[in-house]
Design an enzyme around this catalytic site. Structure first.
Site, short mmCIF file in Angstrom:
data_model
loop_
_atom_site.label_atom_id
_atom_site.label_comp_id
_atom_site.label_asym_id
_atom_site.label_seq_id
_atom_site.Cartn_x
_atom_site.Cartn_y
_atom_site.Cartn_z
N ALA A 110 44.98 39.41 51.44
CA ALA A 110 45.08 38.62 50.34
C ALA A 110 43.87 38.69 49.45
O ALA A 110 43.57 38.42 47.95
CB ALA A 110 45.18 37.18 50.94
N HIS A 163 42.11 41.26 48.46
CA HIS A 163 42.49 42.28 47.43
C HIS A 163 43.33 41.97 46.41
O HIS A 163 43.31 42.25 45.34
CB HIS A 163 42.99 43.67 48.17
CG HIS A 163 41.88 44.36 49.24
ND1 HIS A 163 42.11 44.15 50.53
CD2 HIS A 163 40.90 44.89 48.99
CE1 HIS A 163 41.07 44.71 51.18
NE2 HIS A 163 40.37 45.06 50.27
N GLN A 220 30.08 56.77 52.27
CA GLN A 220 29.63 55.51 52.58
C GLN A 220 29.68 54.96 54.10
O GLN A 220 29.24 53.95 54.34
CB GLN A 220 30.29 54.32 51.67
CG GLN A 220 31.59 53.85 51.69
CD GLN A 220 32.16 53.01 50.93
OE1 GLN A 220 32.60 53.42 49.96
NE2 GLN A 220 32.44 51.73 51.11
N VAL A 241 37.83 35.21 49.75
CA VAL A 241 39.14 34.49 50.12
C VAL A 241 39.05 34.42 51.81
O VAL A 241 38.68 35.47 52.37
CB VAL A 241 40.42 35.54 49.77
CG1 VAL A 241 41.60 34.79 50.43
CG2 VAL A 241 40.52 35.52 48.32
N MET A 250 38.13 36.96 54.74
CA MET A 250 39.32 38.11 55.05
C MET A 250 38.60 39.05 54.78
O MET A 250 37.53 39.87 54.14
CB MET A 250 40.27 37.91 53.96
CG MET A 250 41.22 36.71 54.23
SD MET A 250 42.77 37.09 53.23
CE MET A 250 43.42 35.55 53.90
O1 PAF Z 1 34.47 47.58 48.70
C1 PAF Z 1 35.11 48.46 49.09
O2 PAF Z 1 36.11 48.51 49.60
C2 PAF Z 1 34.28 49.91 48.82
O3 PAF Z 1 32.91 49.69 49.10
C3 PAF Z 1 34.81 50.48 47.52
C4 PAF Z 1 34.15 49.46 46.40
C5 PAF Z 1 36.23 50.60 47.22
C6 PAF Z 1 34.10 51.86 47.31
O4 PAF Z 1 34.57 52.83 48.28
#
Ligand code: PAF
Length: 288
Positions: free
Chosen positions: A38, A40, A64, A181, A189
């Site tokens: 939710a 996202h 990352q 959220v 979440m």
């Molecule tokens: O917040 C995230 O899910 C990730 O760090 C992002 C911004 C999509 C970059 O991979």
């Protein structure tokens, strides 16, 4: 419900966005790593309020993640993601593969680094993490060319790092931030919540309670060292292994003296094998 278009080829994405722009439409963008919840979906709704069309990307970004982190086991749920995005009002799902994102391979990719704000807290505990985030976000901005992009405040430091990159490189994109959220018991979440065992899931809301207590103590005038020490102790008591539990100014500096102003309490802590982060923004001068 909007019918969602899923694109995996850059040429088709560019043609779609160029068509919208020719029609004078404003394009919103929500970058994600999938396993959407939710939080996202609320970012899609936020982007929608600032744009006529919305693109969301799903890409689990290898650059990352550190060598001992959860890149391979990160939850991948593409069908559910597409259905959820459609219900949230997203027009296009951008689903690039690694070769599209990193034509020379992730290890040979041109990398971004945002000094200072990337190097503390999450950056200190996850070396190179924000370089990877900025490296992929810059690429996504070049691919999608959005007018506006939405990021969540749960990743507070990421929000500051991306803002700084966009400002420093004059990316022609407006940034908007969505509120955290939470589940009904206060747990923020996160896609990583699904790693929690039932016992750890029951303990996890303590993270939010500790943040609330950090706010109360600060607003009641407790010195920062005491607030942070008590927060760390409360987390350990509840079974967490904290990486940090700190009070910072809104731009993540250590507050000088006890001058009042905007503050953010930030926590990163492990519960079992799961590392959770959360934060709470407040004004130290106000109470309640
Ligand atoms: O917040 C995230 O899910 C990730 O760090 C992002 C911004 C999509 C970059 O991979």
């Amino acid at each position: 419900m909007t019918a969602i278009q899923t694109l995996t080829e850059l040429d088709r994405l560019r043609a779609t966005v160029a068509g919208w722009k020719r029609d004078g439409l404003r394009v919103g963008f929500v970058p994600t790593m999938g396993n959407l919840h939710a939080g996202h979906h609320s970012l899609v709704a936020l982007a929608r309020r600032h744009a006529d069309r919305v693109v969301a990307s799903v890409f689990v970004n290898p650059t990352q993640f550190g060598p001992n982190e959860d890149f391979t086991r990160y939850p991948r749920t593409p069908e559910d993601d597409a259905a959820g995005l459609a219900a949230a009002g997203c027009d296009t799902l951008w689903l690039p593969d690694v070769a599209t994102m990193y034509p020379f391979g992730p290890d040979a990719a041109v990398r971004m680094h945002v000094p200072a704000v990337s190097d503390v807290l999450e950056g200190a505990h996850r070396p190179g993490h924000f370089d990877g985030v900025c490296t992929v976000v810059a690429r996504l901005f070049h691919q999608v060319r959005p007018d506006v992009a939405a990021f969540g405040r749960k990743d507070y430091q990421q929000w500051l790092v991306v803002r700084r990159m966009v400002e420093d490189l004059a990316f022609p994109v407006e940034l908007v931030a969505g509120d955290i959220v939470r589940e009904s018991d206060g747990l923020a979440m996160s896609s990583r919540n699904r790693y929690l065992s039932p016992e750890d899931r029951a303990r996890a809301p303590e993270l939010h309670r500790v943040l609330l207590r950090m706010r109360v103590m600060t607003q009641e005038g407790a010195v920062r060292a005491q607030v942070e020490a008590e927060a760390n102790a409360a987390l350990r008591e509840a079974g967490f292994v904290p990486d940090y539990a700190v009070i910072r100014t809104a731009d993540l500096c250590e507050p000088v003296g006890e001058l009042p102003g905007p503050r953010v309490a930030l926590i990163a802590a492990r519960l079992g094998k799961t590392r959770l982060i959360d934060n709470l923004e407040f004004d130290s001068a106000l109470s309640g």
